[in-house]
Write an enzyme that holds these catalytic residues in place. Sequence first.
Site, PDB file in Angstrom:
ATOM      1  N   ASP A  99       0.858  -1.185   0.000  1.00 11.77           N
ATOM      2  CA  ASP A  99       0.000   0.000   0.000  1.00 11.77           C
ATOM      3  C   ASP A  99       0.894   1.235   0.000  1.00 11.77           C
ATOM      4  O   ASP A  99       1.866   1.316   0.744  1.00 11.77           O
ATOM      5  CB  ASP A  99      -0.911   0.003   1.232  1.00 11.77           C
ATOM      6  N   ILE A 100       0.547   2.212  -0.849  1.00  6.52           N
ATOM      7  CA  ILE A 100       1.375   3.408  -0.962  1.00  6.52           C
ATOM      8  C   ILE A 100       1.307   4.270   0.300  1.00  6.52           C
ATOM      9  O   ILE A 100       2.206   5.057   0.581  1.00  6.52           O
ATOM     10  CB  ILE A 100       0.951   4.228  -2.204  1.00  6.52           C
ATOM     11  N   HIS A 168      -9.816  -5.075  -3.815  1.00  3.92           N
ATOM     12  CA  HIS A 168      -8.516  -5.201  -3.149  1.00  3.92           C
ATOM     13  C   HIS A 168      -8.695  -5.511  -1.665  1.00  3.92           C
ATOM     14  O   HIS A 168      -9.511  -4.909  -0.977  1.00  3.92           O
ATOM     15  CB  HIS A 168      -7.662  -3.938  -3.330  1.00  3.92           C
ATOM     16  N   LEU A 169      -7.916  -6.460  -1.229  1.00  3.53           N
ATOM     17  CA  LEU A 169      -7.917  -6.898   0.169  1.00  3.53           C
ATOM     18  C   LEU A 169      -6.794  -6.203   0.914  1.00  3.53           C
ATOM     19  O   LEU A 169      -5.628  -6.259   0.500  1.00  3.53           O
ATOM     20  CB  LEU A 169      -7.726  -8.418   0.238  1.00  3.53           C
ATOM     21  N   HIS A 170      -7.132  -5.543   2.024  1.00  2.00           N
ATOM     22  CA  HIS A 170      -6.111  -4.934   2.879  1.00  2.00           C
ATOM     23  C   HIS A 170      -5.573  -5.992   3.836  1.00  2.00           C
ATOM     24  O   HIS A 170      -6.337  -6.704   4.502  1.00  2.00           O
ATOM     25  CB  HIS A 170      -6.701  -3.774   3.689  1.00  2.00           C
TER      26      HIS A 170
END
Length: 210
Positions: A99-100, A168-170
């Site tokens: 993740d950015i 998207h999965l965190h």
Amino acid sequence: MHAGSEKRGRGRAMLRQEAAEQMNRGPSSSSGGRRRRAPPLRDPAAMAEEAAGPVDISKAADMATDEGYDKKCIFCKIVRKEMSAELLHCDEEISCFRDIKPGAPHHYLVVPTRHVGNCKSLTKQHVPLVQRMVEVGKEILEKNNVTDLSDVRFGFHWPPFCSVSHLHLHVLAPASELGFMSRIFYRLNSYWFVTVDQLIQLLNSKSETD
């Protein structure tokens, strides 16, 4: 004055007509005084294709049938390596990158390699995909020496609280080290963030036609 203007108008019209006929006839030939016909007008698109050279049909076919890619989607571009982001995992089904704006010491995003909409658009048929995303997330954590999987948070933001429509999965670890804002963004039992178990339960409750 009116009659003179009318004559000049007719004269100009005759000149234009004669010029048009001359262009259609083409230049006169020196042999026998015959005139050659002008070549037929060609389609500008066809002329452009000839100038560009032969077309790679196989490549064109791939582009025409290239489903599962959204050229406006930033995650699609990352998966295709059109943007400078390190892919930690990439196969035909699942991809993963950092993740950015990490919300924890380890914060990864696991996405379908082909474009899939946000979690609200999923159906019961997507349950195996979600489960596979979790498996990849765990594999990435283990590769980065995260061994305590009980202190990990997996989940999805529920629309409209997801900034990118690509599913998207965190994956966040350790969950106990989430910052103040991250504890809000990824809060359990909130209406903007759902865990994997909650999503799978919701999908299983849907009918096959939903």
